[in-house]
Design an enzyme around this catalytic site. Sequence first.
Site, PDB file in Angstrom:
ATOM      1  N   HIS A 140       0.873  -1.181   0.000  1.00 30.51           N
ATOM      2  CA  HIS A 140       0.000   0.000   0.000  1.00 30.51           C
ATOM      3  C   HIS A 140       0.911   1.231   0.000  1.00 30.51           C
ATOM      4  O   HIS A 140       2.027   1.174   0.532  1.00 30.51           O
ATOM      5  CB  HIS A 140      -0.846  -0.048   1.275  1.00 30.51           C
ATOM      6  CG  HIS A 140      -1.901   1.011   1.393  1.00 30.51           C
ATOM      7  ND1 HIS A 140      -1.611   2.290   1.783  1.00 30.51           N
ATOM      8  CD2 HIS A 140      -3.232   0.960   1.199  1.00 30.51           C
ATOM      9  CE1 HIS A 140      -2.739   2.994   1.828  1.00 30.51           C
ATOM     10  NE2 HIS A 140      -3.737   2.209   1.475  1.00 30.51           N
ATOM     11  N   ASP A 216       3.205  -4.687   7.858  1.00 29.72           N
ATOM     12  CA  ASP A 216       1.999  -3.873   7.762  1.00 29.72           C
ATOM     13  C   ASP A 216       0.812  -4.811   7.951  1.00 29.72           C
ATOM     14  O   ASP A 216       0.455  -5.570   7.058  1.00 29.72           O
ATOM     15  CB  ASP A 216       1.966  -3.187   6.400  1.00 29.72           C
ATOM     16  CG  ASP A 216       0.668  -2.420   6.156  1.00 29.72           C
ATOM     17  OD1 ASP A 216      -0.253  -2.505   7.003  1.00 29.72           O
ATOM     18  OD2 ASP A 216       0.569  -1.754   5.112  1.00 29.72           O
ATOM     19  N   GLN A 219      -4.314  -5.229   6.891  1.00 34.39           N
ATOM     20  CA  GLN A 219      -5.297  -6.118   6.263  1.00 34.39           C
ATOM     21  C   GLN A 219      -5.322  -7.510   6.889  1.00 34.39           C
ATOM     22  O   GLN A 219      -6.065  -8.372   6.424  1.00 34.39           O
ATOM     23  CB  GLN A 219      -5.009  -6.262   4.756  1.00 34.39           C
ATOM     24  CG  GLN A 219      -5.180  -4.987   3.960  1.00 34.39           C
ATOM     25  CD  GLN A 219      -6.633  -4.539   3.857  1.00 34.39           C
ATOM     26  OE1 GLN A 219      -7.578  -5.276   4.176  1.00 34.39           O
ATOM     27  NE2 GLN A 219      -6.840  -3.308   3.427  1.00 34.39           N
ATOM     28  N   LYS A 242     -10.398  -0.555  10.278  1.00 39.89           N
ATOM     29  CA  LYS A 242     -10.572  -1.767   9.480  1.00 39.89           C
ATOM     30  C   LYS A 242     -10.888  -2.971  10.368  1.00 39.89           C
ATOM     31  O   LYS A 242     -11.146  -4.058   9.864  1.00 39.89           O
ATOM     32  CB  LYS A 242      -9.317  -2.058   8.656  1.00 39.89           C
ATOM     33  CG  LYS A 242      -9.034  -1.028   7.557  1.00 39.89           C
ATOM     34  CD  LYS A 242      -7.886  -1.490   6.672  1.00 39.89           C
ATOM     35  CE  LYS A 242      -7.140  -0.360   6.035  1.00 39.89           C
ATOM     36  NZ  LYS A 242      -7.831   0.238   4.896  1.00 39.89           N
ATOM     37  N   CYS A 385      -4.631   2.697  -3.704  1.00 40.43           N
ATOM     38  CA  CYS A 385      -3.380   3.166  -3.103  1.00 40.43           C
ATOM     39  C   CYS A 385      -2.262   2.148  -3.302  1.00 40.43           C
ATOM     40  O   CYS A 385      -1.467   1.896  -2.375  1.00 40.43           O
ATOM     41  CB  CYS A 385      -3.543   3.467  -1.606  1.00 40.43           C
ATOM     42  SG  CYS A 385      -4.655   4.810  -1.307  1.00 40.43           S
TER      43      CYS A 385
HETATM   44  C1  LIG Z   1      -2.236  -2.817   3.491  1.00 43.96           C
HETATM   45  C2  LIG Z   1      -2.609  -1.464   4.010  1.00 43.96           C
HETATM   46  N1  LIG Z   1      -1.710  -0.738   4.664  1.00 43.96           N
HETATM   47  C3  LIG Z   1      -1.984   0.463   5.170  1.00 43.96           C
HETATM   48  C4  LIG Z   1      -3.233   1.022   5.016  1.00 43.96           C
HETATM   49  C5  LIG Z   1      -3.469   2.380   5.579  1.00 43.96           C
HETATM   50  O1  LIG Z   1      -4.423   2.401   6.567  1.00 43.96           O
HETATM   51  P1  LIG Z   1      -4.854   3.819   7.141  1.00 43.96           P
HETATM   52  O2  LIG Z   1      -5.435   4.555   5.975  1.00 43.96           O
HETATM   53  O3  LIG Z   1      -5.858   3.536   8.182  1.00 43.96           O
HETATM   54  O4  LIG Z   1      -3.632   4.466   7.635  1.00 43.96           O
HETATM   55  C6  LIG Z   1      -4.217   0.303   4.349  1.00 43.96           C
HETATM   56  C7  LIG Z   1      -5.583   0.811   4.171  1.00 43.96           C
HETATM   57  O5  LIG Z   1      -5.967   1.651   3.452  1.00 43.96           O
HETATM   58  C8  LIG Z   1      -3.889  -0.953   3.819  1.00 43.96           C
HETATM   59  O6  LIG Z   1      -4.790  -1.661   3.143  1.00 43.96           O
END
Ligand SMILES: Cc1ncc(COP(=O)(O)O)c(C=O)c1O
Lengths: 427, 170
Positions: A140, A216, A219, A242, A385
């Site tokens: 991401h 990370d 997910q 999430k 993203c």
């Molecule tokens: C794999 C992953 N990492 C990071 C994020 C970032 O999460 P947040 O927008 O809550 O910081 C997301 C979600 O959008 C994600 O799917």
Amino acid sequence: MSAGDRFAAAGTAAPPRPLDPRALRADVPLLAPDRPGGRIVYLDSAASAQRPRVVVEAMDEYYSTTHANVHRGIYAIAEEATRRYEQARAAVGRLIGAPRPEREIVFTKNATEAINLVAYAWGRHELRRGDVVVLSEIEHHANFVPWLMLREEIGVELRYLRLGADYHLDLSDLDRLVDGARLVAVTCASNVLGTVVDLSPIVTSARRAGALVLADGAQLVPHRPLDVRALGVDFLAFTGHKMLGPTGIGMLWAREELLDAMPPFLGGGEMIRDVRLDGFTPTDIPWRFEAGTPPIAEAVGLEAAVRYLEGIGLERVREHEVALTAYAIERLEAVHGDRVKIFGPAPDPLRRSGVISFAVEGVHPHDVAQVLDTRNVCVRAGHHCAKPLMRRLGVSATTRASLYLYNDEEDVEALVDALGEVRRLFR
Amino acid sequence: MSGLEDLYREIILDHYRSPRNRGELPTPPAHRVEGYNPLCGDEVVLYLQVDDGMITDVRVGGQGCSISQSSASMMSAAVKGRSIAQARSLVRSFKSMMSIHEQRLDGGDAGAGSDGTTLEVEEAPEPVDPEAMGELAALQGVVKFPVRIKCATLSWNTLSQGLDELETGA
Ligand SMILES: Cc1ncc(COP(=O)(O)O)c(C=O)c1O
């Protein structure tokens, strides 16, 4: 089934009973079957989940009975607010098997801020020009851009684990890539492909090379049991919204000794022991990294979400999602296989999540999502993203349906049906 | 059904399936200009051949959703053979068609979108007679779907930019 029953079921040794997604939907106001305008078929939990009533109620109750700023007040409600905030930290720690949550869990704004915290506080402090950080091409943007920034600023070298033809990371060259690296920062599960990354060879290789590992977990943490000790990583970032919690709160777990050696991230109140005209002394971890008034009500809501998930049991959530994902992929292929291509690995109990990205031949993802919306089927269309991954897949966008504990076969059928409408319109 | 037919008029789908003036022109003599919608990744590449103030040829490249691509196709057909002045006037009419309807929809000020969707209209929009717009009037259904307005206006903004560049010799 009431929430109480589900909580009572937690911790029993009996084999997990399958989830009852309909009953779970009844806990979630936004997913009410009698919603004016029609029931929402929510297939976008990978972007943000829909929280159960207990989460919002906990926050309401907190604001109505307890609220005061934390870590400062001498009076009773301020002490209670502090207690609730710290209790949320303990709950989050319990969920991921953190040995010392009271020292190792930092509350942030979201997963993005948690990763940035590592890049700023650890990265800027530790990394020098030419130092190597290994990422994967399925990250991401939250786990790309902070490192690309360090590349511009410090001149760190970035290396990438590539995606294989089976939609899993190609680890054949792992040792060579990781050799000499300082950090491997990689996702636990792709927010586009549904690939669940097998972290254990990555951790082993990183250990051998003397590199740290940041995972990370945005997910994965919401969807299956995870234990940071078993995982063997050094940093884990994840996000409240999430995992049925509120927006505005995320988490970084880090090994205590690493966190302890890190300089502060943001400066301000809460994070200091002393401030003089000519300097400051930062306070202890984890508060050193929580400058300013923290998301207190959000922490309270998050704790309610954690308890809710614990009451259900994440192993049951995983089993439910694995079965439903297999069902969804089978139905999409059976009914629409001639025009629908899925970007992601085959169903697998351990190596695939409930995120299903696909393309409808000849129809742009935004048009797909627009038509589905008229059936109240909420999916996401876009680059998610993950632009480097889009380039790798050779598309500018995908349509993505993502499953969670409150989804069931009825939701999948609504998707399959609505895709029929897309095909009729775009013959 | 929820205005879907308004969005996906047959003529729009036809331009999407069989885009007009698709391709490239040699540059120079043609002028090349690119437009990009970072929100959804829609991309339009225009090749404008202008001789003595007349747009004698147009080609369209790029990729994106049915609305952005059909709008680009319709735009190319509408401005080909027109003068720069006529093309600019068409751009103005098209953009006010997109914003007038939104104002009506919101029942008020349309200039508030934080993504700048409606801020693109610099002048106060003049009323537009849909009859005079020909095929392009088919795109007015898009205004009921505010997030898609940017898709419809992408090629028009790109055209504007291209004409600006041509006139300033950039
Ligand atoms: C794999 C992953 N990492 C990071 C994020 C970032 O999460 P947040 O927008 O809550 O910081 C997301 C979600 O959008 C994600 O799917």
